[in-house]
Design a protein around this motif. Structure first.
Motif, PDB file in Angstrom:
ATOM      1  N   ILE A  41      31.379  77.717  20.728  1.00  0.00           N
ATOM      2  CA  ILE A  41      31.629  78.964  21.467  1.00  0.00           C
ATOM      3  C   ILE A  41      32.653  79.847  20.748  1.00  0.00           C
ATOM      4  CG2 ILE A  41      31.081  77.906  23.678  1.00  0.00           C
ATOM      5  CD1 ILE A  41      33.979  77.579  24.279  1.00  0.00           C
ATOM      6  N   GLY A  42      33.164  79.368  19.595  1.00  0.00           N
ATOM      7  CA  GLY A  42      34.073  80.186  18.787  1.00  0.00           C
ATOM      8  C   GLY A  42      35.436  80.396  19.406  1.00  0.00           C
ATOM      9  N   ASP A  43      35.933  79.413  20.168  1.00  0.00           N
ATOM     10  CA  ASP A  43      37.253  79.506  20.812  1.00  0.00           C
ATOM     11  C   ASP A  43      38.283  78.857  19.901  1.00  0.00           C
ATOM     12  OD1 ASP A  43      39.525  79.386  22.350  1.00  0.00           O
ATOM     13  OD2 ASP A  43      38.461  78.927  24.199  1.00  0.00           O
ATOM     14  N   ASN A  44      39.112  79.685  19.252  1.00  0.00           N
ATOM     15  CA  ASN A  44      40.128  79.180  18.333  1.00  0.00           C
ATOM     16  C   ASN A  44      41.441  78.850  19.032  1.00  0.00           C
ATOM     17  OD1 ASN A  44      40.868  78.518  15.603  1.00  0.00           O
ATOM     18  ND2 ASN A  44      42.178  80.325  15.590  1.00  0.00           N
ATOM     19  N   GLY A  45      41.524  79.154  20.330  1.00  0.00           N
ATOM     20  CA  GLY A  45      42.770  78.942  21.062  1.00  0.00           C
ATOM     21  C   GLY A  45      43.116  77.473  21.247  1.00  0.00           C
ATOM     22  N   MET A  46      42.112  76.598  21.186  1.00  0.00           N
ATOM     23  CA  MET A  46      42.348  75.161  21.377  1.00  0.00           C
ATOM     24  C   MET A  46      42.556  74.422  20.064  1.00  0.00           C
ATOM     25  SD  MET A  46      42.423  74.574  24.594  1.00  0.00           S
ATOM     26  CE  MET A  46      42.199  72.806  24.699  1.00  0.00           C
ATOM     27  N   LYS A  47      42.650  75.155  18.955  1.00  0.00           N
ATOM     28  CA  LYS A  47      42.793  74.504  17.648  1.00  0.00           C
ATOM     29  C   LYS A  47      44.021  73.603  17.603  1.00  0.00           C
ATOM     30  CE  LYS A  47      43.488  75.438  12.725  1.00  0.00           C
ATOM     31  NZ  LYS A  47      43.674  76.484  11.698  1.00  0.00           N
ATOM     32  N   GLY A  48      45.154  74.118  18.087  1.00  0.00           N
ATOM     33  CA  GLY A  48      46.391  73.333  18.060  1.00  0.00           C
ATOM     34  C   GLY A  48      46.288  72.092  18.906  1.00  0.00           C
ATOM     35  N   PHE A  49      45.678  72.216  20.096  1.00  0.00           N
ATOM     36  CA  PHE A  49      45.516  71.059  20.980  1.00  0.00           C
ATOM     37  C   PHE A  49      44.680  69.974  20.304  1.00  0.00           C
ATOM     38  CE2 PHE A  49      43.305  68.662  24.269  1.00  0.00           C
ATOM     39  CZ  PHE A  49      44.336  68.323  25.128  1.00  0.00           C
ATOM     40  N   LEU A 103      51.825  68.343  11.137  1.00  0.00           N
ATOM     41  CA  LEU A 103      52.518  69.509  10.582  1.00  0.00           C
ATOM     42  C   LEU A 103      51.673  70.774  10.734  1.00  0.00           C
ATOM     43  CD1 LEU A 103      54.036  67.911   7.348  1.00  0.00           C
ATOM     44  CD2 LEU A 103      55.295  68.692   9.369  1.00  0.00           C
ATOM     45  N   GLU A 104      50.352  70.617  10.608  1.00  0.00           N
ATOM     46  CA  GLU A 104      49.453  71.758  10.805  1.00  0.00           C
ATOM     47  C   GLU A 104      49.494  72.221  12.265  1.00  0.00           C
ATOM     48  OE1 GLU A 104      44.766  72.961   9.955  1.00  0.00           O
ATOM     49  OE2 GLU A 104      45.521  70.974   9.393  1.00  0.00           O
ATOM     50  N   ALA A 105      49.505  71.252  13.199  1.00  0.00           N
ATOM     51  CA  ALA A 105      49.597  71.588  14.620  1.00  0.00           C
ATOM     52  C   ALA A 105      50.944  72.234  14.939  1.00  0.00           C
ATOM     53  CB  ALA A 105      49.396  70.335  15.475  1.00  0.00           C
ATOM     54  N   LEU A 106      52.009  71.738  14.300  1.00  0.00           N
ATOM     55  CA  LEU A 106      53.355  72.289  14.506  1.00  0.00           C
ATOM     56  C   LEU A 106      53.406  73.754  14.085  1.00  0.00           C
ATOM     57  CD1 LEU A 106      56.258  71.488  15.322  1.00  0.00           C
ATOM     58  CD2 LEU A 106      56.680  70.993  12.923  1.00  0.00           C
ATOM     59  N   ASP A 107      52.807  74.057  12.939  1.00  0.00           N
ATOM     60  CA  ASP A 107      52.772  75.445  12.447  1.00  0.00           C
ATOM     61  C   ASP A 107      51.995  76.338  13.418  1.00  0.00           C
ATOM     62  OD1 ASP A 107      53.133  77.468  10.241  1.00  0.00           O
ATOM     63  OD2 ASP A 107      50.938  77.388  10.298  1.00  0.00           O
ATOM     64  N   PHE A 108      50.895  75.814  13.958  1.00  0.00           N
ATOM     65  CA  PHE A 108      50.061  76.583  14.891  1.00  0.00           C
ATOM     66  C   PHE A 108      50.862  76.969  16.136  1.00  0.00           C
ATOM     67  CE2 PHE A 108      47.282  76.877  18.575  1.00  0.00           C
ATOM     68  CZ  PHE A 108      46.265  77.721  18.137  1.00  0.00           C
ATOM     69  N   TYR A 109      51.551  75.997  16.742  1.00  0.00           N
ATOM     70  CA  TYR A 109      52.254  76.276  18.002  1.00  0.00           C
ATOM     71  C   TYR A 109      53.551  77.051  17.792  1.00  0.00           C
ATOM     72  CZ  TYR A 109      48.967  73.590  20.753  1.00  0.00           C
ATOM     73  OH  TYR A 109      47.831  73.155  21.379  1.00  0.00           O
ATOM     74  N   GLU A 110      54.155  76.924  16.588  1.00  0.00           N
ATOM     75  CA  GLU A 110      55.328  77.760  16.307  1.00  0.00           C
ATOM     76  C   GLU A 110      54.929  79.232  16.241  1.00  0.00           C
ATOM     77  OE1 GLU A 110      57.022  75.981  12.807  1.00  0.00           O
ATOM     78  OE2 GLU A 110      58.609  75.008  13.978  1.00  0.00           O
ATOM     79  N   LYS A 111      53.759  79.491  15.646  1.00  0.00           N
ATOM     80  CA  LYS A 111      53.266  80.871  15.588  1.00  0.00           C
ATOM     81  C   LYS A 111      52.834  81.352  16.966  1.00  0.00           C
ATOM     82  CE  LYS A 111      51.725  80.610  10.767  1.00  0.00           C
ATOM     83  NZ  LYS A 111      50.547  80.569   9.861  1.00  0.00           N
ATOM     84  N   ALA A 112      52.253  80.428  17.770  1.00  0.00           N
ATOM     85  CA  ALA A 112      51.789  80.805  19.103  1.00  0.00           C
ATOM     86  C   ALA A 112      52.937  80.939  20.096  1.00  0.00           C
ATOM     87  CB  ALA A 112      50.783  79.776  19.618  1.00  0.00           C
ATOM     88  N   GLY A 113      54.089  80.304  19.798  1.00  0.00           N
ATOM     89  CA  GLY A 113      55.247  80.371  20.691  1.00  0.00           C
ATOM     90  C   GLY A 113      55.101  79.541  21.950  1.00  0.00           C
ATOM     91  N   ASP A 114      54.238  78.529  21.910  1.00  0.00           N
ATOM     92  CA  ASP A 114      54.015  77.651  23.068  1.00  0.00           C
ATOM     93  C   ASP A 114      55.035  76.509  23.016  1.00  0.00           C
ATOM     94  OD1 ASP A 114      53.117  75.840  24.979  1.00  0.00           O
ATOM     95  OD2 ASP A 114      51.019  76.291  24.631  1.00  0.00           O
ATOM     96  N   GLN A 115      56.139  76.657  23.751  1.00  0.00           N
ATOM     97  CA  GLN A 115      57.229  75.684  23.684  1.00  0.00           C
ATOM     98  C   GLN A 115      56.819  74.302  24.197  1.00  0.00           C
ATOM     99  OE1 GLN A 115      60.558  76.298  22.395  1.00  0.00           O
ATOM    100  NE2 GLN A 115      59.210  77.851  21.523  1.00  0.00           N
ATOM    101  N   ARG A 116      56.030  74.272  25.271  1.00  0.00           N
ATOM    102  CA  ARG A 116      55.641  72.988  25.854  1.00  0.00           C
ATOM    103  C   ARG A 116      54.822  72.157  24.866  1.00  0.00           C
ATOM    104  NH1 ARG A 116      52.061  72.423  31.404  1.00  0.00           N
ATOM    105  NH2 ARG A 116      51.243  70.356  31.031  1.00  0.00           N
ATOM    106  N   MET A 117      53.802  72.780  24.263  1.00  0.00           N
ATOM    107  CA  MET A 117      52.979  72.053  23.286  1.00  0.00           C
ATOM    108  C   MET A 117      53.745  71.794  21.994  1.00  0.00           C
ATOM    109  SD  MET A 117      50.185  71.027  24.484  1.00  0.00           S
ATOM    110  CE  MET A 117      49.572  70.441  22.903  1.00  0.00           C
TER     111      MET A 117
END
Length: 630
Positions: free
Chosen positions: A132-140, A163-177
């Motif tokens: 479905i082309g949803d890139n929002g769940m990439k970090g999860f 480390l790849e997931a860490l970079d994703f959520y730092e850019k997204a600003g999602d503190q919980r994840m």
């Protein structure tokens, strides 16, 4: 919108979809501070969703409610609601929520150590999001893969993905994840012995938890910091971390977190030379770790409790608790070894069978191609000469008959390979048990005996104070206990009595050991077996069936008395196993996919045995098995 603003909307809320979302948002504000209150709001969202027919609301309930259940360690309930969310998402054809439900279900299976099923759900969820082309769940998804790689002991790969997931959520600003990813990343560093890399990550997770008021994140980070400080011998910080973690998990009513924190504080008290307080903390940890709910944590806490008893020179209690911990450890190891052995053997035999079938299918496909060519020739011959038609028809019939024979051969081979796979699994399991038993007895047993001999030789050449002499004697006693327990484990893997003296003697020893342990009053009766020899493969299968049935009684029945009766009447073996425990529902037992019952069924099929089950909840259970010897 803050919590006060959300609560201010409740008095004016109506029975509509927006109110369901309001309940969900309020629950999210409470889930890491007051989990039970959060659950109550989530249940309100569920009830309203059902009332107004809002199925998406039921799915949202499952996503959020199961997060709290996972934190509280209630994985069975979490699995139920996540599977319900998968079913509802498919029913309303909601791809996004289906993918989320798949990933959440995979996470629960991972918590339950069913990595194969977890991987299947993760892959399905990942494929849906990619489709479905949803890139929002990439970090999860990256974080999920990090945890899976860590579980599989591929820690370097886990760090790369983390480390790849860490970079994703730092850019997204999602503190919980971000906190969740860093916690998992720190664990991967710790497992590689890189505590200096792990500690800064845990400290940052702790700060994020404080900023977001996520108490569960704070508690988890503090437990990990306590472990890391313990490795680096910083006992002051270790105590501080475990004490704070204990307060948090008591507030959250998270039993698993309390168990680990209490055990950590007990270890700290040993290093502070306060064994009395260490004993009290270890006992609390053991009592809280109910065996059926947290077997691994209970086993670890029992080891700590036995160490405290030995420190207090309470040798009888130390040995008693040590034996209890080793019995539980044996059970955990046997469950894992048995599961992995069956899994490897089945995969090998199924792959072998599949290759045989593919080979026959290839031959069949070749034959079909030849048939098509022959049919063309037949049609040409029909045009050229009617007289050749009869010959062509005969050839066609012959080939069709050959195809039928080929298909029959495929079916026959599938049946034969299935039986061979079952036999290979059983033999492979026993060979592996025998090898492990021999390695333990000859390798580790010889090494421990050598150490004991060296200690005894040293004793005559040392001048010891009375206190050091007692400690030396206690060390010899502990070494004796280790040798005896090692021999007991080897005996459980492949009892020597079964090979040397036969089935009757092995079962008598097995049942007597269980009886003497005091867990259950187990009585063994044999009729007509004296002087009788039973084929070793059959004897091993019967022994494993009885062993599994008795283990089921110990784990599930809560029985006070049990009976194992084995009778040989001519070429017929009759087996009866009974208990006065809590019983079970007959239909559920037969349909169970548990490893224990699956092992029993596979051995019964191998022996071509007949069996009957008789059980009523609250009134005990019995199983009767008949095996006809060749």
């Amino acid at each position: 919108m803050d919590l006060d603003s959300l609560l201010g909307l409740l008095p004016k809320a109506k029975e509509e979809i927006s109110t369901v979302d309001l309940y969900i948002h309020i629950g999210q504000q409470y889930e890491n501070t007051e989990p039970e209150l959060a659950k109550s709001y989530y249940r309100k969202a569920l009830n309203l969703s059902k009332k107004i027919g809002y199925q998406t609301g039921e799915i949202k309930f499952a996503h959020n409610y199961t997060y709290v259940l996972n934190v509280q360690g209630d994985f069975d309930s979490s699995l139920y609601y996540n599977l319900k969310a998968v079913e509802l998402s498919r029913e309303i054809k909601d791809s996004v929520n289906l993918a989320k439900a798949m990933l959440n279900t995979g996470s629960v299976y991972r918590y339950l150590s069913d990595y194969e099923t977890a991987s299947e759900y993760f892959q399905q969820g990942k494929l849906i999001f990619e489709k479905i082309g949803d890139n929002g769940m990439k970090g999860f998804i990256l974080n999920v893969l990090q945890v899976m790689y860590s579980d599989l002991k591929l820690h370097n790969r886990a760090i790369e993905v983390g480390l790849e997931a860490l970079d994703f959520y730092e850019k997204a600003g999602d503190q919980r994840m971000l906190g969740t990813v860093m916690n998992n990343l720190g664990l991967s560093y710790s497992k590689l012995g890189k505590t200096s890399d792990a500690i800064p990550l845990y400290q940052r997770v702790l700060e994020i938890g404080k900023t977001t008021k996520d108490f569960n994140m704070q508690g988890t980070a503090l437990l990990n910091l306590g472990d890391s400080y313990g490795i680096s011998d910083n006992y002051l910080r270790m105590e501080h971390s475990y004490s704070q973690a204990l307060e948090i998990f008591q507030e959250l009513e998270s039993e698993e977190g309390e168990i680990i924190a209490l055990r950590g504080l007990s270890i700290v008290r040993i290093y502070q030379k306060d064994p009395v307080t260490a004993l009290e903390l270890a006992k609390k940890s053991v009592d809280l770790a109910l065996e059926k709910k947290y077997p691994l944590e209970r086993q670890k806490s029992l080891v700590q409790l036995s160490n405290v008893y030995f420190t207090l020179q309470d040798i009888p209690n130390g040995r008693k608790v040590m034996k209890e911990s080793e019995i539980l450890a044996d059970w955990l190891i046997n469950e894992n070894v048995q599961s992995k052995t069956l899994e490897i053997e089945k995969k090998y035999e199924v792959e072998k069978q599949r290759n045989q079938i593919l080979k026959l299918e290839a031959e069949n496909a070749t034959q079909l191609a030849i048939n098509q060519q022959r049919r063309m020739i037949i049609w040409i011959l029909i045009i050229l000469a009617a007289s050749l038609t009869a010959i062509g028809l005969l050839i066609q019939r012959k080939n069709q008959h050959k195809q039928r024979l080929q298909l029959q051969r495929i079916k026959k081979l599938e049946t034969e390979k299935l039986l061979e796979a079952t036999e290979a699994v059983l033999k492979g399991e026993e060979q592996e048990r025998s090898r492990l038993a021999k390695d333990l007895h000859d390798g580790l047993g010889g090494l421990l005996s050598g150490i004991k001999f060296s200690f005894q030789t040293m004793k005559g050449n040392l001048i010891l104070t009375p206190e050091n002499a007692r400690l030396f004697e206690r060390s010899l006693d502990m070494l004796d206990s280790s040798i005896m327990e090692m021999r007991r484990v080897a005996h459980n893997l492949m009892p020597e009595n079964l090979i040397k003296f036969g089935l009757d003697a092995a079962l008598r020893d097995f049942c007597e050991d269980i009886h003497q342990s005091g867990v259950v009053q187990l009585r063994y009766i044999s009729i007509g077996l004296k002087g009788e020899e039973i084929d070793q493969t059959t004897a091993i299968s019967l022994y494993r069936i009885i062993q599994e049935l008795v283990n089921n009684i110990l784990k599930h029945a809560e029985a006070k008395k049990a009976l194992v009766q084995l009778t040989k009447n001519g070429n017929l073996i009759l087996l009866d196993v009974e208990d006065d425990g809590q019983g079970f529902e007959h239909s559920k037992m037969l349909l169970s996919n548990g490893i224990g019952w699956a092992n029993i069924k596979s051995r019964l099929e191998y022996l071509n045995a007949k069996f009957t089950l008789d059980s009523t909840p609250g009134k005990g259970s019995s199983i009767h098995i008949e095996v006809e010897l060749p």
